[in-house]
Scaffold this motif. Structure first.
Motif, PDB file in Angstrom:
ATOM      1  N   PHE B  85       7.047  13.871  -3.444  1.00  0.00           N
ATOM      2  CA  PHE B  85       7.141  14.986  -2.511  1.00  0.00           C
ATOM      3  C   PHE B  85       7.591  14.495  -1.141  1.00  0.00           C
ATOM      4  O   PHE B  85       7.572  13.306  -0.852  1.00  0.00           O
ATOM      5  CB  PHE B  85       5.781  15.675  -2.387  1.00  0.00           C
ATOM      6  N   ASP B  87       6.026  15.017   1.721  1.00  0.00           N
ATOM      7  CA  ASP B  87       4.829  14.371   2.280  1.00  0.00           C
ATOM      8  C   ASP B  87       4.314  13.455   1.171  1.00  0.00           C
ATOM      9  O   ASP B  87       4.299  13.834   0.017  1.00  0.00           O
ATOM     10  CB  ASP B  87       3.779  15.411   2.677  1.00  0.00           C
ATOM     11  N   ARG B  89       1.565  12.488  -0.039  1.00  0.00           N
ATOM     12  CA  ARG B  89       0.476  12.966  -0.906  1.00  0.00           C
ATOM     13  C   ARG B  89      -0.316  11.836  -1.564  1.00  0.00           C
ATOM     14  O   ARG B  89      -0.768  11.963  -2.709  1.00  0.00           O
ATOM     15  CB  ARG B  89       0.996  13.924  -1.986  1.00  0.00           C
ATOM     16  N   LEU B  90      -0.494  10.739  -0.852  1.00  0.00           N
ATOM     17  CA  LEU B  90      -1.403   9.705  -1.343  1.00  0.00           C
ATOM     18  C   LEU B  90      -2.820  10.221  -1.140  1.00  0.00           C
ATOM     19  O   LEU B  90      -3.083  10.963  -0.186  1.00  0.00           O
ATOM     20  CB  LEU B  90      -1.190   8.411  -0.557  1.00  0.00           C
ATOM     21  N   LEU B  91      -3.747   9.847  -2.016  1.00  0.00           N
ATOM     22  CA  LEU B  91      -5.135  10.256  -1.813  1.00  0.00           C
ATOM     23  C   LEU B  91      -5.711   9.406  -0.684  1.00  0.00           C
ATOM     24  O   LEU B  91      -5.717   8.173  -0.780  1.00  0.00           O
ATOM     25  CB  LEU B  91      -5.947  10.076  -3.096  1.00  0.00           C
ATOM     26  N   PRO B  92      -6.147  10.046   0.413  1.00  0.00           N
ATOM     27  CA  PRO B  92      -6.506   9.289   1.614  1.00  0.00           C
ATOM     28  C   PRO B  92      -7.704   8.356   1.428  1.00  0.00           C
ATOM     29  O   PRO B  92      -7.864   7.415   2.203  1.00  0.00           O
ATOM     30  CB  PRO B  92      -6.821  10.374   2.650  1.00  0.00           C
ATOM     31  N   TRP B  93      -8.526   8.618   0.404  1.00  0.00           N
ATOM     32  CA  TRP B  93      -9.726   7.783   0.220  1.00  0.00           C
ATOM     33  C   TRP B  93      -9.462   6.602  -0.708  1.00  0.00           C
ATOM     34  O   TRP B  93     -10.378   5.850  -1.014  1.00  0.00           O
ATOM     35  CB  TRP B  93     -10.887   8.633  -0.315  1.00  0.00           C
ATOM     36  N   LEU B 102      -3.288   5.438 -10.068  1.00  0.00           N
ATOM     37  CA  LEU B 102      -3.443   6.798 -10.593  1.00  0.00           C
ATOM     38  C   LEU B 102      -2.325   7.133 -11.583  1.00  0.00           C
ATOM     39  O   LEU B 102      -2.534   7.890 -12.527  1.00  0.00           O
ATOM     40  CB  LEU B 102      -3.407   7.817  -9.452  1.00  0.00           C
ATOM     41  N   GLY B 103      -1.148   6.552 -11.346  1.00  0.00           N
ATOM     42  CA  GLY B 103      -0.026   6.795 -12.245  1.00  0.00           C
ATOM     43  C   GLY B 103      -0.239   6.158 -13.613  1.00  0.00           C
ATOM     44  O   GLY B 103       0.475   6.467 -14.561  1.00  0.00           O
ATOM     45  N   TYR B 134      -5.236   1.412   3.334  1.00  0.00           N
ATOM     46  CA  TYR B 134      -5.432   2.840   3.109  1.00  0.00           C
ATOM     47  C   TYR B 134      -4.231   3.604   3.667  1.00  0.00           C
ATOM     48  O   TYR B 134      -3.574   3.124   4.606  1.00  0.00           O
ATOM     49  CB  TYR B 134      -6.726   3.307   3.774  1.00  0.00           C
ATOM     50  N   HIS B 136      -3.770   5.953   5.768  1.00  0.00           N
ATOM     51  CA  HIS B 136      -3.639   6.201   7.205  1.00  0.00           C
ATOM     52  C   HIS B 136      -3.280   4.934   7.983  1.00  0.00           C
ATOM     53  O   HIS B 136      -2.953   4.994   9.156  1.00  0.00           O
ATOM     54  CB  HIS B 136      -4.907   6.846   7.762  1.00  0.00           C
ATOM     55  N   GLY B 140       5.045   6.018   7.952  1.00  0.00           N
ATOM     56  CA  GLY B 140       5.586   7.036   7.052  1.00  0.00           C
ATOM     57  C   GLY B 140       6.429   6.435   5.933  1.00  0.00           C
ATOM     58  O   GLY B 140       6.312   6.831   4.769  1.00  0.00           O
ATOM     59  N   MET B 142       6.294   3.366   4.687  1.00  0.00           N
ATOM     60  CA  MET B 142       5.475   2.602   3.743  1.00  0.00           C
ATOM     61  C   MET B 142       4.710   3.535   2.807  1.00  0.00           C
ATOM     62  O   MET B 142       4.584   3.269   1.609  1.00  0.00           O
ATOM     63  CB  MET B 142       4.495   1.707   4.503  1.00  0.00           C
ATOM     64  N   ARG B 150       3.773   4.990  -7.138  1.00  0.00           N
ATOM     65  CA  ARG B 150       2.819   5.733  -7.964  1.00  0.00           C
ATOM     66  C   ARG B 150       3.545   6.546  -9.039  1.00  0.00           C
ATOM     67  O   ARG B 150       3.123   6.581 -10.196  1.00  0.00           O
ATOM     68  CB  ARG B 150       1.980   6.664  -7.085  1.00  0.00           C
TER      69      ARG B 150
END
Lengths: 261, 258
Positions: B85, B87, B89-93, B102-103, B134, B136, B140, B142, B150
């Protein structure tokens, strides 16, 4: 663990009001305007504290209250998380459960006592259930809203990666709802502690700080009444600080911002 | 190498209600993508190009027409059709490595091999050393590299890219375009990319689908017969880019909802 790490760091200005009040209290007692049976002199109170902490009754009461509170809070929180997840993630569950939940939650906590004691007697069960009810609602409502506000963008990531419902819940929804669930657990802690004392005081059976308070009142022992009140407040504060430390401990290890390409 | 399948979009239409207005995002769109091809979709904003990509991903369904992949009708998302996407859309945690992992959740590989595969894809997008970072903590560019890793980790047969570089500064974008080209060649995966950047489309694509808006229709499909890697100051490159730009400017478009 230091006082500061428990969130008890003190700003000196916050001490002004208590110091002034204690000074007025001491002056009122010393001058003889106040009836010592209604407004216990500071010296008497300190003596009462000292004898209370040396007596077995006091500690039995504290232990009984804490055990009851712990059981009720844990049971209520578990049910709260389960119901909150169901309502917050599954539309049919929301339709069936949410309206009833909203209605039942309007019933004041202690209005449950007559019903619960009629069904479960004056023993442990009724008290623990009441405490669980007190913990249940804040956890359920916060969990529900946390699950519901999982970003759609992240749900789509799970869909594209073919997550089954359980994986979606465990990997996406629950981590996303974690701050809301923590907030619910914290609020539930306070309401469960209030529920503990209320249940003990009103049912007035067996052991516990609420029962201790009720009998101090009956005996017109204002010194012991205040000893109980101070103890309740201190335990409440310590429980809150402990939970905050447990929940917040892992959150903020990653503040470094790296920029590079 | 997994065997690749072709994608077909047949007479797909899709409408949305926006503020009470009925908007035809896509009107009778048909095209096909062959195995191993790099195809870009360009067009003005509001031409339905992202909607088209979401139909292919299975995140939306067409009102009419159909999308088929490997001969079967697309009726939901699938690991075989990965998407990146705009954005990240990586899971921030989760760390970069866990996000890439996850992939591989659905993969049958033993855990040790999953770990190795995740690290391989992290290396492929040039994020070595940032496995434990993480989202954050990433820039952008990276974060977008991690998102690409993923998607690739799931071993898709086609990778859909929804303006993946649109939010990046031009220097970073140029670097990532070269990376995408390298990954496309290395992985041999089919790619279908939405972009509004003419140079990006010419740099990467075998074919470019040019779209109109209001309603979203295909205006023309352009073949780009230049050898890769392409040089931006090559006269043939500039000529193609200029032709594409003229096509886009000549669009008889009215402003959206106008």
């Amino acid at each position: 663990m230091s006082a500061a790490s428990l969130g008890l760091r003190v700003d000196r200005r916050s001490l002004v009001l208590p110091v002034v009040l204690v000074a007025l209290w001491t002056a009122a007692s010393a001058s003889g305007i106040a009836n010592p049976h209604v407004l216990v002199p500071p010296g008497t109170l300190l003596a009462a504290f000292a004898s209370a902490v040396r007596s077995g009754d006091f500690w039995t009461a504290v232990g009984a209250s804490l055990a009851r509170f712990g059981a009720g809070w844990a049971i209520g929180s578990l049910f709260g998380i389960a119901v909150g997840v169901a309502v917050g993630t599954y539309r049919p569950a929301e339709r069936v459960i949410a309206p009833s939940l909203d209605s039942v939650r309007q019933v004041a906590l202690f209005a449950w006592i007559p019903l619960l004691t009629a069904w479960f007697g004056d023993g442990e069960a009724a008290k623990v259930i009441l405490i669980a009810v007190a913990a249940f609602f804040p956890v359920a409502l916060n969990t529900e809203s946390g699950c519901r506000s999982t970003p759609r963008a992240l749900i789509e990531v799970g869909r594209v990666l073919e997550f089954d419902p359980w994986t979606m819940l465990r990997r996406v929804v629950l981590p996303s709802a974690r701050p809301a669930i923590s907030a619910g657990l914290t609020i539930a802690l306070t309401s469960a502690w209030i529920g503990t004392i209320g249940a003990e005081y009103l049912i007035d059976e067996g052991n516990g700080l609420g029962v201790y308070l009720a009998s101090a009142r009956l005996d017109s022992r204002m010194d012991l009444v205040i000893v109980s009140m101070v103890t309740l407040g201190a335990i409440g504060l310590a429980l809150n600080a402990g939970l905050r430390a447990a929940l917040g401990g892992r959150a903020s290890e990653n503040d470094v911002v790296v920029t590079d390409d | 190498m997994t065997e690749l399948a072709s994608l077909e979009v047949r007479s797909a239409s899709k409408s949305f209600a926006v503020n009470g207005h009925h908007v035809r995002a896509l009107d009778d769109v048909s095209f096909a993508v062959s195995p191993g091809e790099f195809v870009s979709i360009v067009g003005p904003s509001g031409c339905g190009k992202s909607t088209l990509l979401r139909l292919v991903a299975g995140l939306e369904r067409p009102d009419a027409g159909e999308v088929t992949f490997a001969g079967a009708r697309v009726d939901g998302p699938s690991l075989r059709r990965g998407i990146v996407f705009q954005d990240h859309r990586l899971l921030p945690w989760l760390t970069v490595e866990a996000n890439v992992g996850l992939g591989l959740l659905k993969s049958a590989l033993p855990d040790a091999q999953k770990r190795a595969a995740a690290r391989d894809y992290i290396a492929l997008v040039g994020l070595n050393g940032f496995e434990g970072a993480y989202p954050h903590q990433l820039s952008g560019g990276m974060a977008q590299r991690a998102a690409i890793a993923r998607s690739l980790a799931a071993r898709p047969q086609i990778l859909l890219l929804d303006e993946p570089l649109g939010a990046l500064d031009s220097l970073t974008r140029g670097q990532l375009q070269a990376e995408l080209l390298r990954i496309w060649q290395h992985e041999g995966v089919t790619m279908l990319m939405v972009t509004h950047d003419v140079n990006e489309a010419v740099f990467l694509s075998d074919r470019i689908v040019v779209m109109d808006r209001n309603p979203g229709r295909i205006r023309e499909i352009l073949d780009v017969n230049l050898e890769k890697p392409r040089r931006r100051h090559d006269p043939a490159f500039s000529a193609t880019a200029q032709h594409l730009e003229e096509l886009l400017e000549a669009n008889p478009t009215s402003p959206p909802h106008g």
